[in-house]
Write an enzyme that holds these catalytic residues in place. Sequence first.
Site, mmCIF file in Angstrom:
data_model
loop_
_atom_site.group_PDB
_atom_site.id
_atom_site.type_symbol
_atom_site.label_atom_id
_atom_site.label_comp_id
_atom_site.label_asym_id
_atom_site.label_seq_id
_atom_site.Cartn_x
_atom_site.Cartn_y
_atom_site.Cartn_z
ATOM 1 N N ASP A 196 116.791 75.714 89.713
ATOM 2 C CA ASP A 196 117.595 76.084 90.695
ATOM 3 C C ASP A 196 118.769 74.689 90.294
ATOM 4 O O ASP A 196 119.015 74.294 89.415
ATOM 5 C CB ASP A 196 117.292 75.844 92.383
ATOM 6 C CG ASP A 196 118.043 76.720 93.728
ATOM 7 O OD1 ASP A 196 119.369 76.299 93.066
ATOM 8 O OD2 ASP A 196 117.364 77.633 93.502
ATOM 9 N N HIS A 220 121.236 73.921 97.557
ATOM 10 C CA HIS A 220 120.651 74.330 97.492
ATOM 11 C C HIS A 220 118.756 74.343 96.784
ATOM 12 O O HIS A 220 118.380 75.483 97.514
ATOM 13 C CB HIS A 220 121.329 75.788 96.668
ATOM 14 C CG HIS A 220 121.027 76.596 96.628
ATOM 15 N ND1 HIS A 220 120.355 77.652 95.543
ATOM 16 C CD2 HIS A 220 121.390 77.889 97.281
ATOM 17 C CE1 HIS A 220 120.720 78.885 95.066
ATOM 18 N NE2 HIS A 220 121.006 78.985 96.640
ATOM 19 N N SER A 275 118.970 84.474 97.930
ATOM 20 C CA SER A 275 118.880 83.215 97.921
ATOM 21 C C SER A 275 117.362 82.406 98.798
ATOM 22 O O SER A 275 116.780 81.706 98.146
ATOM 23 C CB SER A 275 119.732 81.581 97.479
ATOM 24 O OG SER A 275 120.599 81.952 96.591
#
Length: 507
Positions: free
Chosen positions: A229, A264, A448
């Site tokens: 990520d 994220h 996600s």
Amino acid sequence: MHIDLLSSLLLLLASTTAAHNGHRHQVPHRTKTAPAKPHPTKFSHYLFRFTSANGPVNTSDILSSLQPYGFDMSHLSHTFSESMNGFSALMSDHCVDILKDMVTPNGVQIEPVVTIKRRMQPNPRATTTVNATRTTAISTRTRGHSTTDARSDSRLVRFEPAADVMFVIPPERLQGRDAWQDDATWGLQRISQRDPIAGVTPETPVDTLSFRYHFDESAGEGVDIYVLDSGINTEHVDFGGRATVEYVSKRIADLEGSADLGGHGTHTAGSAGSTRYGVAKKANIRGIKILNVNGTGLSSDAMAGIEYVIKRHRERRSSPSFRGSVLSLSFGVPLPPDLVANPSLIAEAPVLEKGLMAAAAEGIHIVTAAGNENMDACRDSPSRLSRETGLGGKYAASVISVGAADVFDRRADFSNWGRCVTTYAPGQDVLSTWIGSDNATHVGDGTSMAAPHVAGLVAYLLGVRPDLRDDVLGMKNLIMNTAGKGVIQNVADDSDRKLVAYNGVAG
Ligand SMILES: *[C@@H]1O[C@H](CO)[C@@H](O)[C@H](O)[C@H]1NC(C)=O
Ligand SMILES: *[C@@H]1O[C@H](CO)[C@@H](O)[C@H](O)[C@H]1NC(C)=O
Ligand SMILES: *[C@@H]1O[C@H](CO)[C@@H](O)[C@H](O)[C@H]1NC(C)=O
Ligand SMILES: *[C@@H]1O[C@H](CO)[C@@H](O)[C@H](O)[C@H]1NC(C)=O
């Protein structure tokens, strides 16, 4: 779709043209005459993978042979190991033709490097960053000892066998202690009960820590969760020092170092394994940074990250405390139409999918987001690798693809769906760790967010079922057999099993 959307960097490079040095020499093993190329030559970023049946091709030999034809070694971005057998580089179309002639016909797969994107949606209801309190109330209770609390009876692990049931977890396999977290997210409660969460209404604030999580105290200890990520805020109190960033793609390191600048990666890592918001509260969280601040990256960097994970997994296998490896992917790319139309074209599969299959063959459990395009998940990569029949190879079917659901067990309106969704998991109004301080949180929407819940669940189940440490297909079956069946609403496709991920702890 995204596959055409090379990053602005790539577009820039691709549109850069330059004259090559032009002269042609006798090429070793040349089998045909290459067509004359008009000048100037176009340069593009490519992934190359050798597919020779005669064993691995020596990449450095190939690269040296290309230099007389104008190949610049400084344009090489990655040389992959034998398990991947290939490289990625910025290369002229002239050199690409020479390379094709050097190896046997069909002996090399050549693919443009594509942009991969995170699967997070803007959350209209999000309270951006809120403070968390620092104490988490986790109560534990010895399994098998009767107490006055009715919940102590709920220690059995039950499964609702499907017709093709393969695994049942005998209760004695559990590690010994029930744990309850009374200030949990709705997502943690949902994955620890088979049935929908009762008593929630559209007015209920669901992005709060007012839910209850029930789990086996082993909590994924000894399992490595690799989060491919944007990096991880490793200083966050909720990782308790269990999170590290172990690999950063060079291209991104040069631009932004190893920190998670977008949040994220910290959010997904938090759902997988943070102390308060995470499923596997004792797992090792290993960040592999291949996405930038905006949540985009290159397929070549993702390949390099996967290769690193394989290497690390091999090292870790000899450690006595090691209990397995899980790869959590919250990015992807819609597939080109020809591959969608003909799923048997596994030989043509994107190089990134080949890399994932190599990782699965090593015994690394792979969990991926199903994608946020509100379309058939079989049209998405790597999500389509969860297709139950596989795509012509054993490990093609081992990926666990996760769709997003809300607190009412409705498919999130953005979530991909269909037979290539292995299971749904909480993916709307998900509260987790964030960047900016050591206690920052954020509410996110997206597949996600759903995928790391299941990555954490796999880590958790590896603690309960050590026999599945390297058995990726067995673990996928376990996830499917344990899940609540036919629960998900708002899915039109009959081939979708409408499963909701569940840890099997009754109660
Ligand atoms: C590839 O060839 C080079 C010499 O051309 C040699 O030094 C190297 O060891 C070879 N690599 C492998 C993996 O065989
Ligand atoms: C977060 O904490 C800061 C400092 O303690 C405070 O000023 C702010 O109001 C808090 N925000 C929320 C949403 O509670
Ligand atoms: C979160 O951290 C900030 C900075 O250390 C601090 O000011 C704030 O009080 C913390 N909030 C809570 C609720 O612990
Ligand atoms: C991220 O997005 C911003 C705003 O669109 C842009 O200015 C910036 O260049 C992007 N950064 C990267 C690394 O792509």
